[in-house]
Design a protein around this motif. Structure first.
Motif, PDB file in Angstrom:
ATOM      1  N   PRO A   1       0.832  -1.204   0.000  1.00  0.00           N
ATOM      2  CA  PRO A   1       0.000   0.000   0.000  1.00  0.00           C
ATOM      3  C   PRO A   1       0.868   1.255   0.000  1.00  0.00           C
ATOM      4  CG  PRO A   1      -0.744  -1.558   1.667  1.00  0.00           C
ATOM      5  CD  PRO A   1       0.589  -2.037   1.190  1.00  0.00           C
ATOM      6  N   GLN A   2       0.353   2.341  -0.545  1.00  0.00           N
ATOM      7  CA  GLN A   2       1.149   3.561  -0.674  1.00  0.00           C
ATOM      8  C   GLN A   2       1.615   4.086   0.683  1.00  0.00           C
ATOM      9  OE1 GLN A   2      -0.773   6.848  -2.668  1.00  0.00           O
ATOM     10  NE2 GLN A   2       1.143   7.974  -2.929  1.00  0.00           N
ATOM     11  N   PHE A   3       0.753   4.059   1.693  1.00  0.00           N
ATOM     12  CA  PHE A   3       1.174   4.583   2.990  1.00  0.00           C
ATOM     13  C   PHE A   3       2.341   3.785   3.555  1.00  0.00           C
ATOM     14  CE2 PHE A   3       0.993   4.679   7.661  1.00  0.00           C
ATOM     15  CZ  PHE A   3       1.174   6.040   7.858  1.00  0.00           C
ATOM     16  N   VAL A   4       2.289   2.473   3.430  1.00  0.00           N
ATOM     17  CA  VAL A   4       3.375   1.641   3.930  1.00  0.00           C
ATOM     18  C   VAL A   4       4.656   1.919   3.150  1.00  0.00           C
ATOM     19  CG1 VAL A   4       4.162  -0.725   4.280  1.00  0.00           C
ATOM     20  CG2 VAL A   4       1.785  -0.135   4.739  1.00  0.00           C
ATOM     21  N   ALA A   5       4.545   2.109   1.834  1.00  0.00           N
ATOM     22  CA  ALA A   5       5.719   2.437   1.028  1.00  0.00           C
ATOM     23  C   ALA A   5       6.333   3.760   1.479  1.00  0.00           C
ATOM     24  CB  ALA A   5       5.343   2.500  -0.451  1.00  0.00           C
ATOM     25  N   ALA A   6       5.476   4.751   1.758  1.00  0.00           N
ATOM     26  CA  ALA A   6       5.977   6.049   2.218  1.00  0.00           C
ATOM     27  C   ALA A   6       6.608   5.935   3.598  1.00  0.00           C
ATOM     28  CB  ALA A   6       4.839   7.064   2.241  1.00  0.00           C
ATOM     29  N   LEU A   7       5.986   5.180   4.486  1.00  0.00           N
ATOM     30  CA  LEU A   7       6.529   4.996   5.835  1.00  0.00           C
ATOM     31  C   LEU A   7       7.908   4.350   5.778  1.00  0.00           C
ATOM     32  CD1 LEU A   7       6.046   5.120   8.927  1.00  0.00           C
ATOM     33  CD2 LEU A   7       4.894   2.916   8.734  1.00  0.00           C
ATOM     34  N   ASN A   8       8.051   3.339   4.926  1.00  0.00           N
ATOM     35  CA  ASN A   8       9.349   2.685   4.775  1.00  0.00           C
ATOM     36  C   ASN A   8      10.383   3.639   4.172  1.00  0.00           C
ATOM     37  OD1 ASN A   8       8.398   0.271   5.803  1.00  0.00           O
ATOM     38  ND2 ASN A   8       7.873  -0.562   3.792  1.00  0.00           N
ATOM     39  N   GLU A   9       9.928   4.478   3.225  1.00  0.00           N
ATOM     40  CA  GLU A   9      10.840   5.414   2.571  1.00  0.00           C
ATOM     41  C   GLU A   9      11.450   6.402   3.566  1.00  0.00           C
ATOM     42  OE1 GLU A   9      10.771   8.712  -1.077  1.00  0.00           O
ATOM     43  OE2 GLU A   9       9.000   7.507  -0.654  1.00  0.00           O
TER      44      GLU A   9
END
Length: 264
Positions: A152-160
């Motif tokens: 999911p986009q939020f998880v990708a952003a959090l990891n980034e």
């Protein structure tokens, strides 16, 4: 072959369509948007997967690794508190399933679940519709590519931005006029919360919202709040809020979904 060294192919999938981008582990190489396919509102999983195949057609080499980023509208994200005395993975999975049913009013049947499984503290879980993920994987294989992650986009952003989230900070992202916050208690993940936000919401609204969420979850208010996405400019600097400059700035909404997390 050397020309492709460090290149990454990323597909963004949202209710309004898909985008294919090529990014690089070398930041100076930038982002190249290879294709976008807009779809009417309410597109089916089959239509989204077909658009993925069209975007990939002729654009990727054989056996290319493809990351898939799903707009949060297409996924579910929630926090799970492990049962007391939990020692088995099956107990964690059951707790995640029960929490999912409580929050979303349905069982996890037909959903593919991933999580930061942890028996000692609350953890983040995410789910994507199995029919959608399966159709996307089939479309990628049909273009001789390989799906290496679906996130999911939020998880990708959090990891980034994980390295920037020091103890005492929270993380937020705005997508489709929704603010999603990851709350932390010190360095430990505590909860994830989402709320609609109007374009004219000012720093006073943000400050009040953060205070309410801290009280609801039972954690201290953050010393810093890191926010990515199209947040109101007035939030910058207000009560410790920092707007994160992203490589996705200036991209279309679909392309921004595809490239979220590409800076990791």
């Amino acid at each position: 072959m050397l020309k492709r060294l460090g290149k990454q192919f990323r597909i963004g999938v949202a209710p309004g369509g898909v985008a294919l981008a090529r990014t690089s582990v070398w930041r100076r190489a930038g982002i190249e948007v290879l294709a976008e396919r807009a779809l009417p509102a309410g597109a089916s999983h089959e239509q989204l997967a077909a658009a993925v195949g069209e975007a990939l057609d002729g654009a990727i080499p054989r056996n290319a690794a493809v990351s898939v980023v799903l707009a949060d509208d297409l996924a579910r994200i929630w926090q799970v508190t492990p049962p007391a005395g939990c020692t088995r993975m099956s107990d964690l999975q059951a707790a995640a399933g029960m929490r999912f049913q409580t929050l979303f009013g349905a069982s996890t049947t037909g959903w593919r679940i991933a999580a930061d499984w942890d028996a000692s503290r609350p953890f983040l879980a995410a789910a994507a519709p199995e029919p959608l993920v399966g159709a996307i994987e089939e479309a990628v294989r049909g273009q001789r590519g390989q799906v290496v992650e679906v996130v999911p986009q939020f998880v990708a952003a959090l990891n980034e931005w994980r390295a920037q989230i020091r103890p005492g900070a929270w993380f937020g992202m705005i997508q489709s006029e929704v603010l999603t916050l990851a709350l932390f208690d010190g360095a430990a993940f505590a909860a994830v919360r989402s709320v609609p936000v109007s374009p004219d919401a000012g720093p006073d609204w943000l400050d009040a919202h953060v205070a309410r969420e801290a009280l609801r979850v039972g954690v201290a208010r953050p010393e810093r709040l890191l926010v990515c996405g199209p947040a109101p400019a007035s939030w910058a600097g207000g009560d410790g809020c920092e707007l994160l400059a992203s490589a996705q700035s200036g991209l279309s909404g679909l392309a921004a979904v595809a490239c979220t997390g590409s800076a990791r």
